[in-house]
Design a protein around this motif. Structure first.
Motif, PDB file in Angstrom:
ATOM      1  N   THR A   1       0.820  -1.206   0.000  1.00 19.67           N
ATOM      2  CA  THR A   1       0.000   0.000   0.000  1.00 19.67           C
ATOM      3  C   THR A   1       0.853   1.255   0.000  1.00 19.67           C
ATOM      4  OG1 THR A   1      -0.134   0.124   2.407  1.00 19.67           O
ATOM      5  CG2 THR A   1      -1.844  -1.159   1.297  1.00 19.67           C
ATOM      6  N   MET A   2       0.253   2.340  -0.527  1.00 21.31           N
ATOM      7  CA  MET A   2       0.878   3.654  -0.480  1.00 21.31           C
ATOM      8  C   MET A   2      -0.210   4.667  -0.141  1.00 21.31           C
ATOM      9  SD  MET A   2       3.225   5.590  -3.295  1.00 21.31           S
ATOM     10  CE  MET A   2       1.834   6.235  -4.226  1.00 21.31           C
ATOM     11  N   ASP A   3       0.115   5.599   0.764  1.00 23.71           N
ATOM     12  CA  ASP A   3      -0.847   6.578   1.265  1.00 23.71           C
ATOM     13  C   ASP A   3      -0.368   7.997   1.001  1.00 23.71           C
ATOM     14  OD1 ASP A   3      -2.051   4.336   2.587  1.00 23.71           O
ATOM     15  OD2 ASP A   3      -0.677   4.630   4.265  1.00 23.71           O
ATOM     16  N   LEU A   4      -1.324   8.914   0.864  1.00 22.46           N
ATOM     17  CA  LEU A   4      -1.037  10.342   0.761  1.00 22.46           C
ATOM     18  C   LEU A   4      -1.002  10.943   2.160  1.00 22.46           C
ATOM     19  CD1 LEU A   4      -0.836  12.998  -0.916  1.00 22.46           C
ATOM     20  CD2 LEU A   4      -3.343  13.084  -0.824  1.00 22.46           C
ATOM     21  N   LEU A   5       0.001  11.797   2.405  1.00 22.45           N
ATOM     22  CA  LEU A   5       0.120  12.499   3.685  1.00 22.45           C
ATOM     23  C   LEU A   5       0.029  14.001   3.441  1.00 22.45           C
ATOM     24  CD1 LEU A   5       3.232  10.632   5.164  1.00 22.45           C
ATOM     25  CD2 LEU A   5       0.823  10.162   5.651  1.00 22.45           C
ATOM     26  N   ILE A   6      -0.773  14.683   4.248  1.00 24.58           N
ATOM     27  CA  ILE A   6      -0.791  16.145   4.271  1.00 24.58           C
ATOM     28  C   ILE A   6      -0.521  16.536   5.712  1.00 24.58           C
ATOM     29  CG2 ILE A   6      -2.116  18.267   3.909  1.00 24.58           C
ATOM     30  CD1 ILE A   6      -3.688  16.825   1.726  1.00 24.58           C
ATOM     31  N   ASP A   7       0.538  17.303   5.913  1.00 29.09           N
ATOM     32  CA  ASP A   7       0.987  17.693   7.252  1.00 29.09           C
ATOM     33  C   ASP A   7       1.203  16.472   8.148  1.00 29.09           C
ATOM     34  OD1 ASP A   7       0.958  20.358   6.512  1.00 29.09           O
ATOM     35  OD2 ASP A   7      -1.054  20.712   7.285  1.00 29.09           O
ATOM     36  N   GLY A   8       1.709  15.386   7.555  1.00 27.26           N
ATOM     37  CA  GLY A   8       2.033  14.185   8.304  1.00 27.26           C
ATOM     38  C   GLY A   8       0.852  13.302   8.645  1.00 27.26           C
ATOM     39  N   THR A   9      -0.345  13.683   8.192  1.00 30.13           N
ATOM     40  CA  THR A   9      -1.558  12.920   8.494  1.00 30.13           C
ATOM     41  C   THR A   9      -2.039  12.196   7.241  1.00 30.13           C
ATOM     42  OG1 THR A   9      -2.204  14.516  10.173  1.00 30.13           O
ATOM     43  CG2 THR A   9      -3.938  13.093   9.328  1.00 30.13           C
ATOM     44  N   TRP A  10      -2.388  10.927   7.398  1.00 27.06           N
ATOM     45  CA  TRP A  10      -2.894  10.132   6.283  1.00 27.06           C
ATOM     46  C   TRP A  10      -4.254  10.661   5.873  1.00 27.06           C
ATOM     47  CZ3 TRP A  10      -5.168   4.603   7.132  1.00 27.06           C
ATOM     48  CH2 TRP A  10      -5.647   4.101   5.922  1.00 27.06           C
ATOM     49  N   VAL A  11      -4.409  10.965   4.588  1.00 29.89           N
ATOM     50  CA  VAL A  11      -5.685  11.393   4.024  1.00 29.89           C
ATOM     51  C   VAL A  11      -5.922  10.607   2.741  1.00 29.89           C
ATOM     52  CG1 VAL A  11      -5.566  13.726   4.990  1.00 29.89           C
ATOM     53  CG2 VAL A  11      -4.651  13.300   2.714  1.00 29.89           C
ATOM     54  N   GLY A  12      -7.161  10.445   2.369  1.00 28.54           N
ATOM     55  CA  GLY A  12      -7.490   9.823   1.097  1.00 28.54           C
ATOM     56  C   GLY A  12      -7.385   8.319   1.085  1.00 28.54           C
ATOM     57  N   PRO A  13      -7.762   7.723  -0.045  1.00 29.45           N
ATOM     58  CA  PRO A  13      -7.707   6.269  -0.191  1.00 29.45           C
ATOM     59  C   PRO A  13      -6.279   5.780  -0.442  1.00 29.45           C
ATOM     60  CG  PRO A  13      -8.496   7.270  -2.207  1.00 29.45           C
ATOM     61  CD  PRO A  13      -8.348   8.382  -1.215  1.00 29.45           C
ATOM     62  N   GLN A  14      -6.062   4.510  -0.182  1.00 26.78           N
ATOM     63  CA  GLN A  14      -4.754   3.908  -0.404  1.00 26.78           C
ATOM     64  C   GLN A  14      -4.617   3.453  -1.853  1.00 26.78           C
ATOM     65  OE1 GLN A  14      -4.925   0.760   2.622  1.00 26.78           O
ATOM     66  NE2 GLN A  14      -3.249   1.801   3.674  1.00 26.78           N
ATOM     67  N   ALA A  15      -3.424   3.589  -2.402  1.00 23.76           N
ATOM     68  CA  ALA A  15      -3.078   2.916  -3.649  1.00 23.76           C
ATOM     69  C   ALA A  15      -2.629   1.518  -3.217  1.00 23.76           C
ATOM     70  CB  ALA A  15      -1.965   3.657  -4.372  1.00 23.76           C
ATOM     71  N   VAL A  16      -3.306   0.479  -3.706  1.00 26.40           N
ATOM     72  CA  VAL A  16      -3.102  -0.883  -3.196  1.00 26.40           C
ATOM     73  C   VAL A  16      -2.770  -1.841  -4.335  1.00 26.40           C
ATOM     74  CG1 VAL A  16      -4.203  -2.813  -1.988  1.00 26.40           C
ATOM     75  CG2 VAL A  16      -4.752  -0.475  -1.334  1.00 26.40           C
ATOM     76  N   TRP A  17      -1.834  -2.751  -4.055  1.00 31.78           N
ATOM     77  CA  TRP A  17      -1.531  -3.842  -4.976  1.00 31.78           C
ATOM     78  C   TRP A  17      -1.534  -5.140  -4.192  1.00 31.78           C
ATOM     79  CZ3 TRP A  17       3.802  -5.776  -6.788  1.00 31.78           C
ATOM     80  CH2 TRP A  17       3.657  -6.705  -7.845  1.00 31.78           C
ATOM     81  N   ASN A  18      -2.194  -6.170  -4.747  1.00 33.83           N
ATOM     82  CA  ASN A  18      -2.232  -7.494  -4.146  1.00 33.83           C
ATOM     83  C   ASN A  18      -1.577  -8.472  -5.127  1.00 33.83           C
ATOM     84  OD1 ASN A  18      -2.778 -10.038  -3.236  1.00 33.83           O
ATOM     85  ND2 ASN A  18      -4.948  -9.709  -2.891  1.00 33.83           N
ATOM     86  N   PRO A  19      -0.279  -8.740  -4.952  1.00 35.49           N
ATOM     87  CA  PRO A  19       0.425  -9.639  -5.872  1.00 35.49           C
ATOM     88  C   PRO A  19       0.446 -11.082  -5.409  1.00 35.49           C
ATOM     89  CG  PRO A  19       2.011  -8.577  -4.466  1.00 35.49           C
ATOM     90  CD  PRO A  19       0.653  -8.079  -4.039  1.00 35.49           C
ATOM     91  N   SER A  20      -0.644 -11.570  -4.831  1.00 37.09           N
ATOM     92  CA  SER A  20      -0.627 -12.885  -4.184  1.00 37.09           C
ATOM     93  C   SER A  20      -0.376 -14.050  -5.130  1.00 37.09           C
ATOM     94  CB  SER A  20      -1.924 -13.107  -3.416  1.00 37.09           C
ATOM     95  OG  SER A  20      -3.034 -13.036  -4.288  1.00 37.09           O
ATOM     96  N   ASN A  21      -0.744 -13.924  -6.394  1.00 38.82           N
ATOM     97  CA  ASN A  21      -0.576 -15.059  -7.312  1.00 38.82           C
ATOM     98  C   ASN A  21       0.269 -14.709  -8.532  1.00 38.82           C
ATOM     99  OD1 ASN A  21      -2.132 -16.985  -5.884  1.00 38.82           O
ATOM    100  ND2 ASN A  21      -3.972 -15.897  -6.516  1.00 38.82           N
ATOM    101  N   VAL A  22       1.321 -13.922  -8.316  1.00 36.73           N
ATOM    102  CA  VAL A  22       2.179 -13.566  -9.436  1.00 36.73           C
ATOM    103  C   VAL A  22       3.618 -13.975  -9.135  1.00 36.73           C
ATOM    104  CG1 VAL A  22       0.738 -11.675 -10.247  1.00 36.73           C
ATOM    105  CG2 VAL A  22       2.492 -11.228  -8.562  1.00 36.73           C
ATOM    106  N   THR A  23       4.420 -14.028 -10.169  1.00 38.28           N
ATOM    107  CA  THR A  23       5.812 -14.456 -10.003  1.00 38.28           C
ATOM    108  C   THR A  23       6.721 -13.250  -9.778  1.00 38.28           C
ATOM    109  OG1 THR A  23       6.191 -14.345 -12.372  1.00 38.28           O
ATOM    110  CG2 THR A  23       5.468 -16.462 -11.484  1.00 38.28           C
ATOM    111  N   ALA A  24       7.921 -13.541  -9.294  1.00 38.13           N
ATOM    112  CA  ALA A  24       8.905 -12.491  -9.053  1.00 38.13           C
ATOM    113  C   ALA A  24       9.154 -11.722 -10.348  1.00 38.13           C
ATOM    114  CB  ALA A  24      10.204 -13.092  -8.535  1.00 38.13           C
ATOM    115  N   GLY A  25       9.361 -10.436 -10.208  1.00 42.52           N
ATOM    116  CA  GLY A  25       9.598  -9.573 -11.354  1.00 42.52           C
ATOM    117  C   GLY A  25       8.362  -8.820 -11.805  1.00 42.52           C
ATOM    118  N   ALA A  26       7.187  -9.197 -11.292  1.00 40.43           N
ATOM    119  CA  ALA A  26       5.951  -8.519 -11.684  1.00 40.43           C
ATOM    120  C   ALA A  26       5.981  -7.066 -11.207  1.00 40.43           C
ATOM    121  CB  ALA A  26       4.746  -9.237 -11.096  1.00 40.43           C
TER     122      ALA A  26
END
Length: 151
Positions: free
Chosen positions: A79-104
């Motif tokens: 996950t990656m989050d946006l911070l404004i003044d050190g506080t998490w705001v907004g939705p997360q950018a999320v990736w779920n690589p549970s069934n992929v191979t290395a290098g994806a």
């Protein structure tokens, strides 16, 4: 420029601001949500802060994480989050690589509209991973936050 009541607006209340912050170098995610080191890549701007004039500003942030599964394993979420003044705001950018191979690789993006009060405001990103094995990195090439602010 004058308002309908005849008051004059200072230039700071008329000019939009646009700048981009980019991940300074590739980063290996950990289970601890960690603020990322960003550099300003926009000519005429430096740092990750801006002074918002009296009356505040509204804005839109578009943030993108360029995730790379460098070692396959059991990764649930990156996950990656946006911070404004050190506080998490907004939705997360999320990736779920549970069934992929290395290098994806994937670019995961989000956007968030916001309002800012007058004062110095700092922008940033933070990231983490949930896994029992494997390794995920954020690559600097396309990991960034683009900001457009309007008075």
């Amino acid at each position: 420029m004058a308002t309908m009541s005849g008051n004059r607006l200072p230039p700071a209340r008329l000019n939009p601001v646009a700048f981009q912050l980019q991940l300074a170098s590739d980063y290996t995610l950990t289970s601890t949500s960690t603020a990322l080191t960003l550099s300003n890549v926009t000519a005429g701007y430096s740092g990750t802060s801006i002074t918002v004039p009296d009356g505040g500003m509204t804005g839109l942030a578009v943030y993108t994480g360029y995730f790379h599964l460098s070692t396959a394993g059991t990764v649930t979420f990156a996950t990656m989050d946006l911070l404004i003044d050190g506080t998490w705001v907004g939705p997360q950018a999320v990736w779920n690589p549970s069934n992929v191979t290395a290098g994806a690789r994937v670019t995961a993006s989000q956007s968030w509209p916001f309002a800012l009060a007058a004062g110095t405001r700092t922008f940033g990103l933070r990231a983490s991973v949930t896994l029992s094995s494997g390794q995920v990195r954020l690559l600097a090439t396309h990991t960034n936050v683009s900001l457009l602010l309007h008075p």
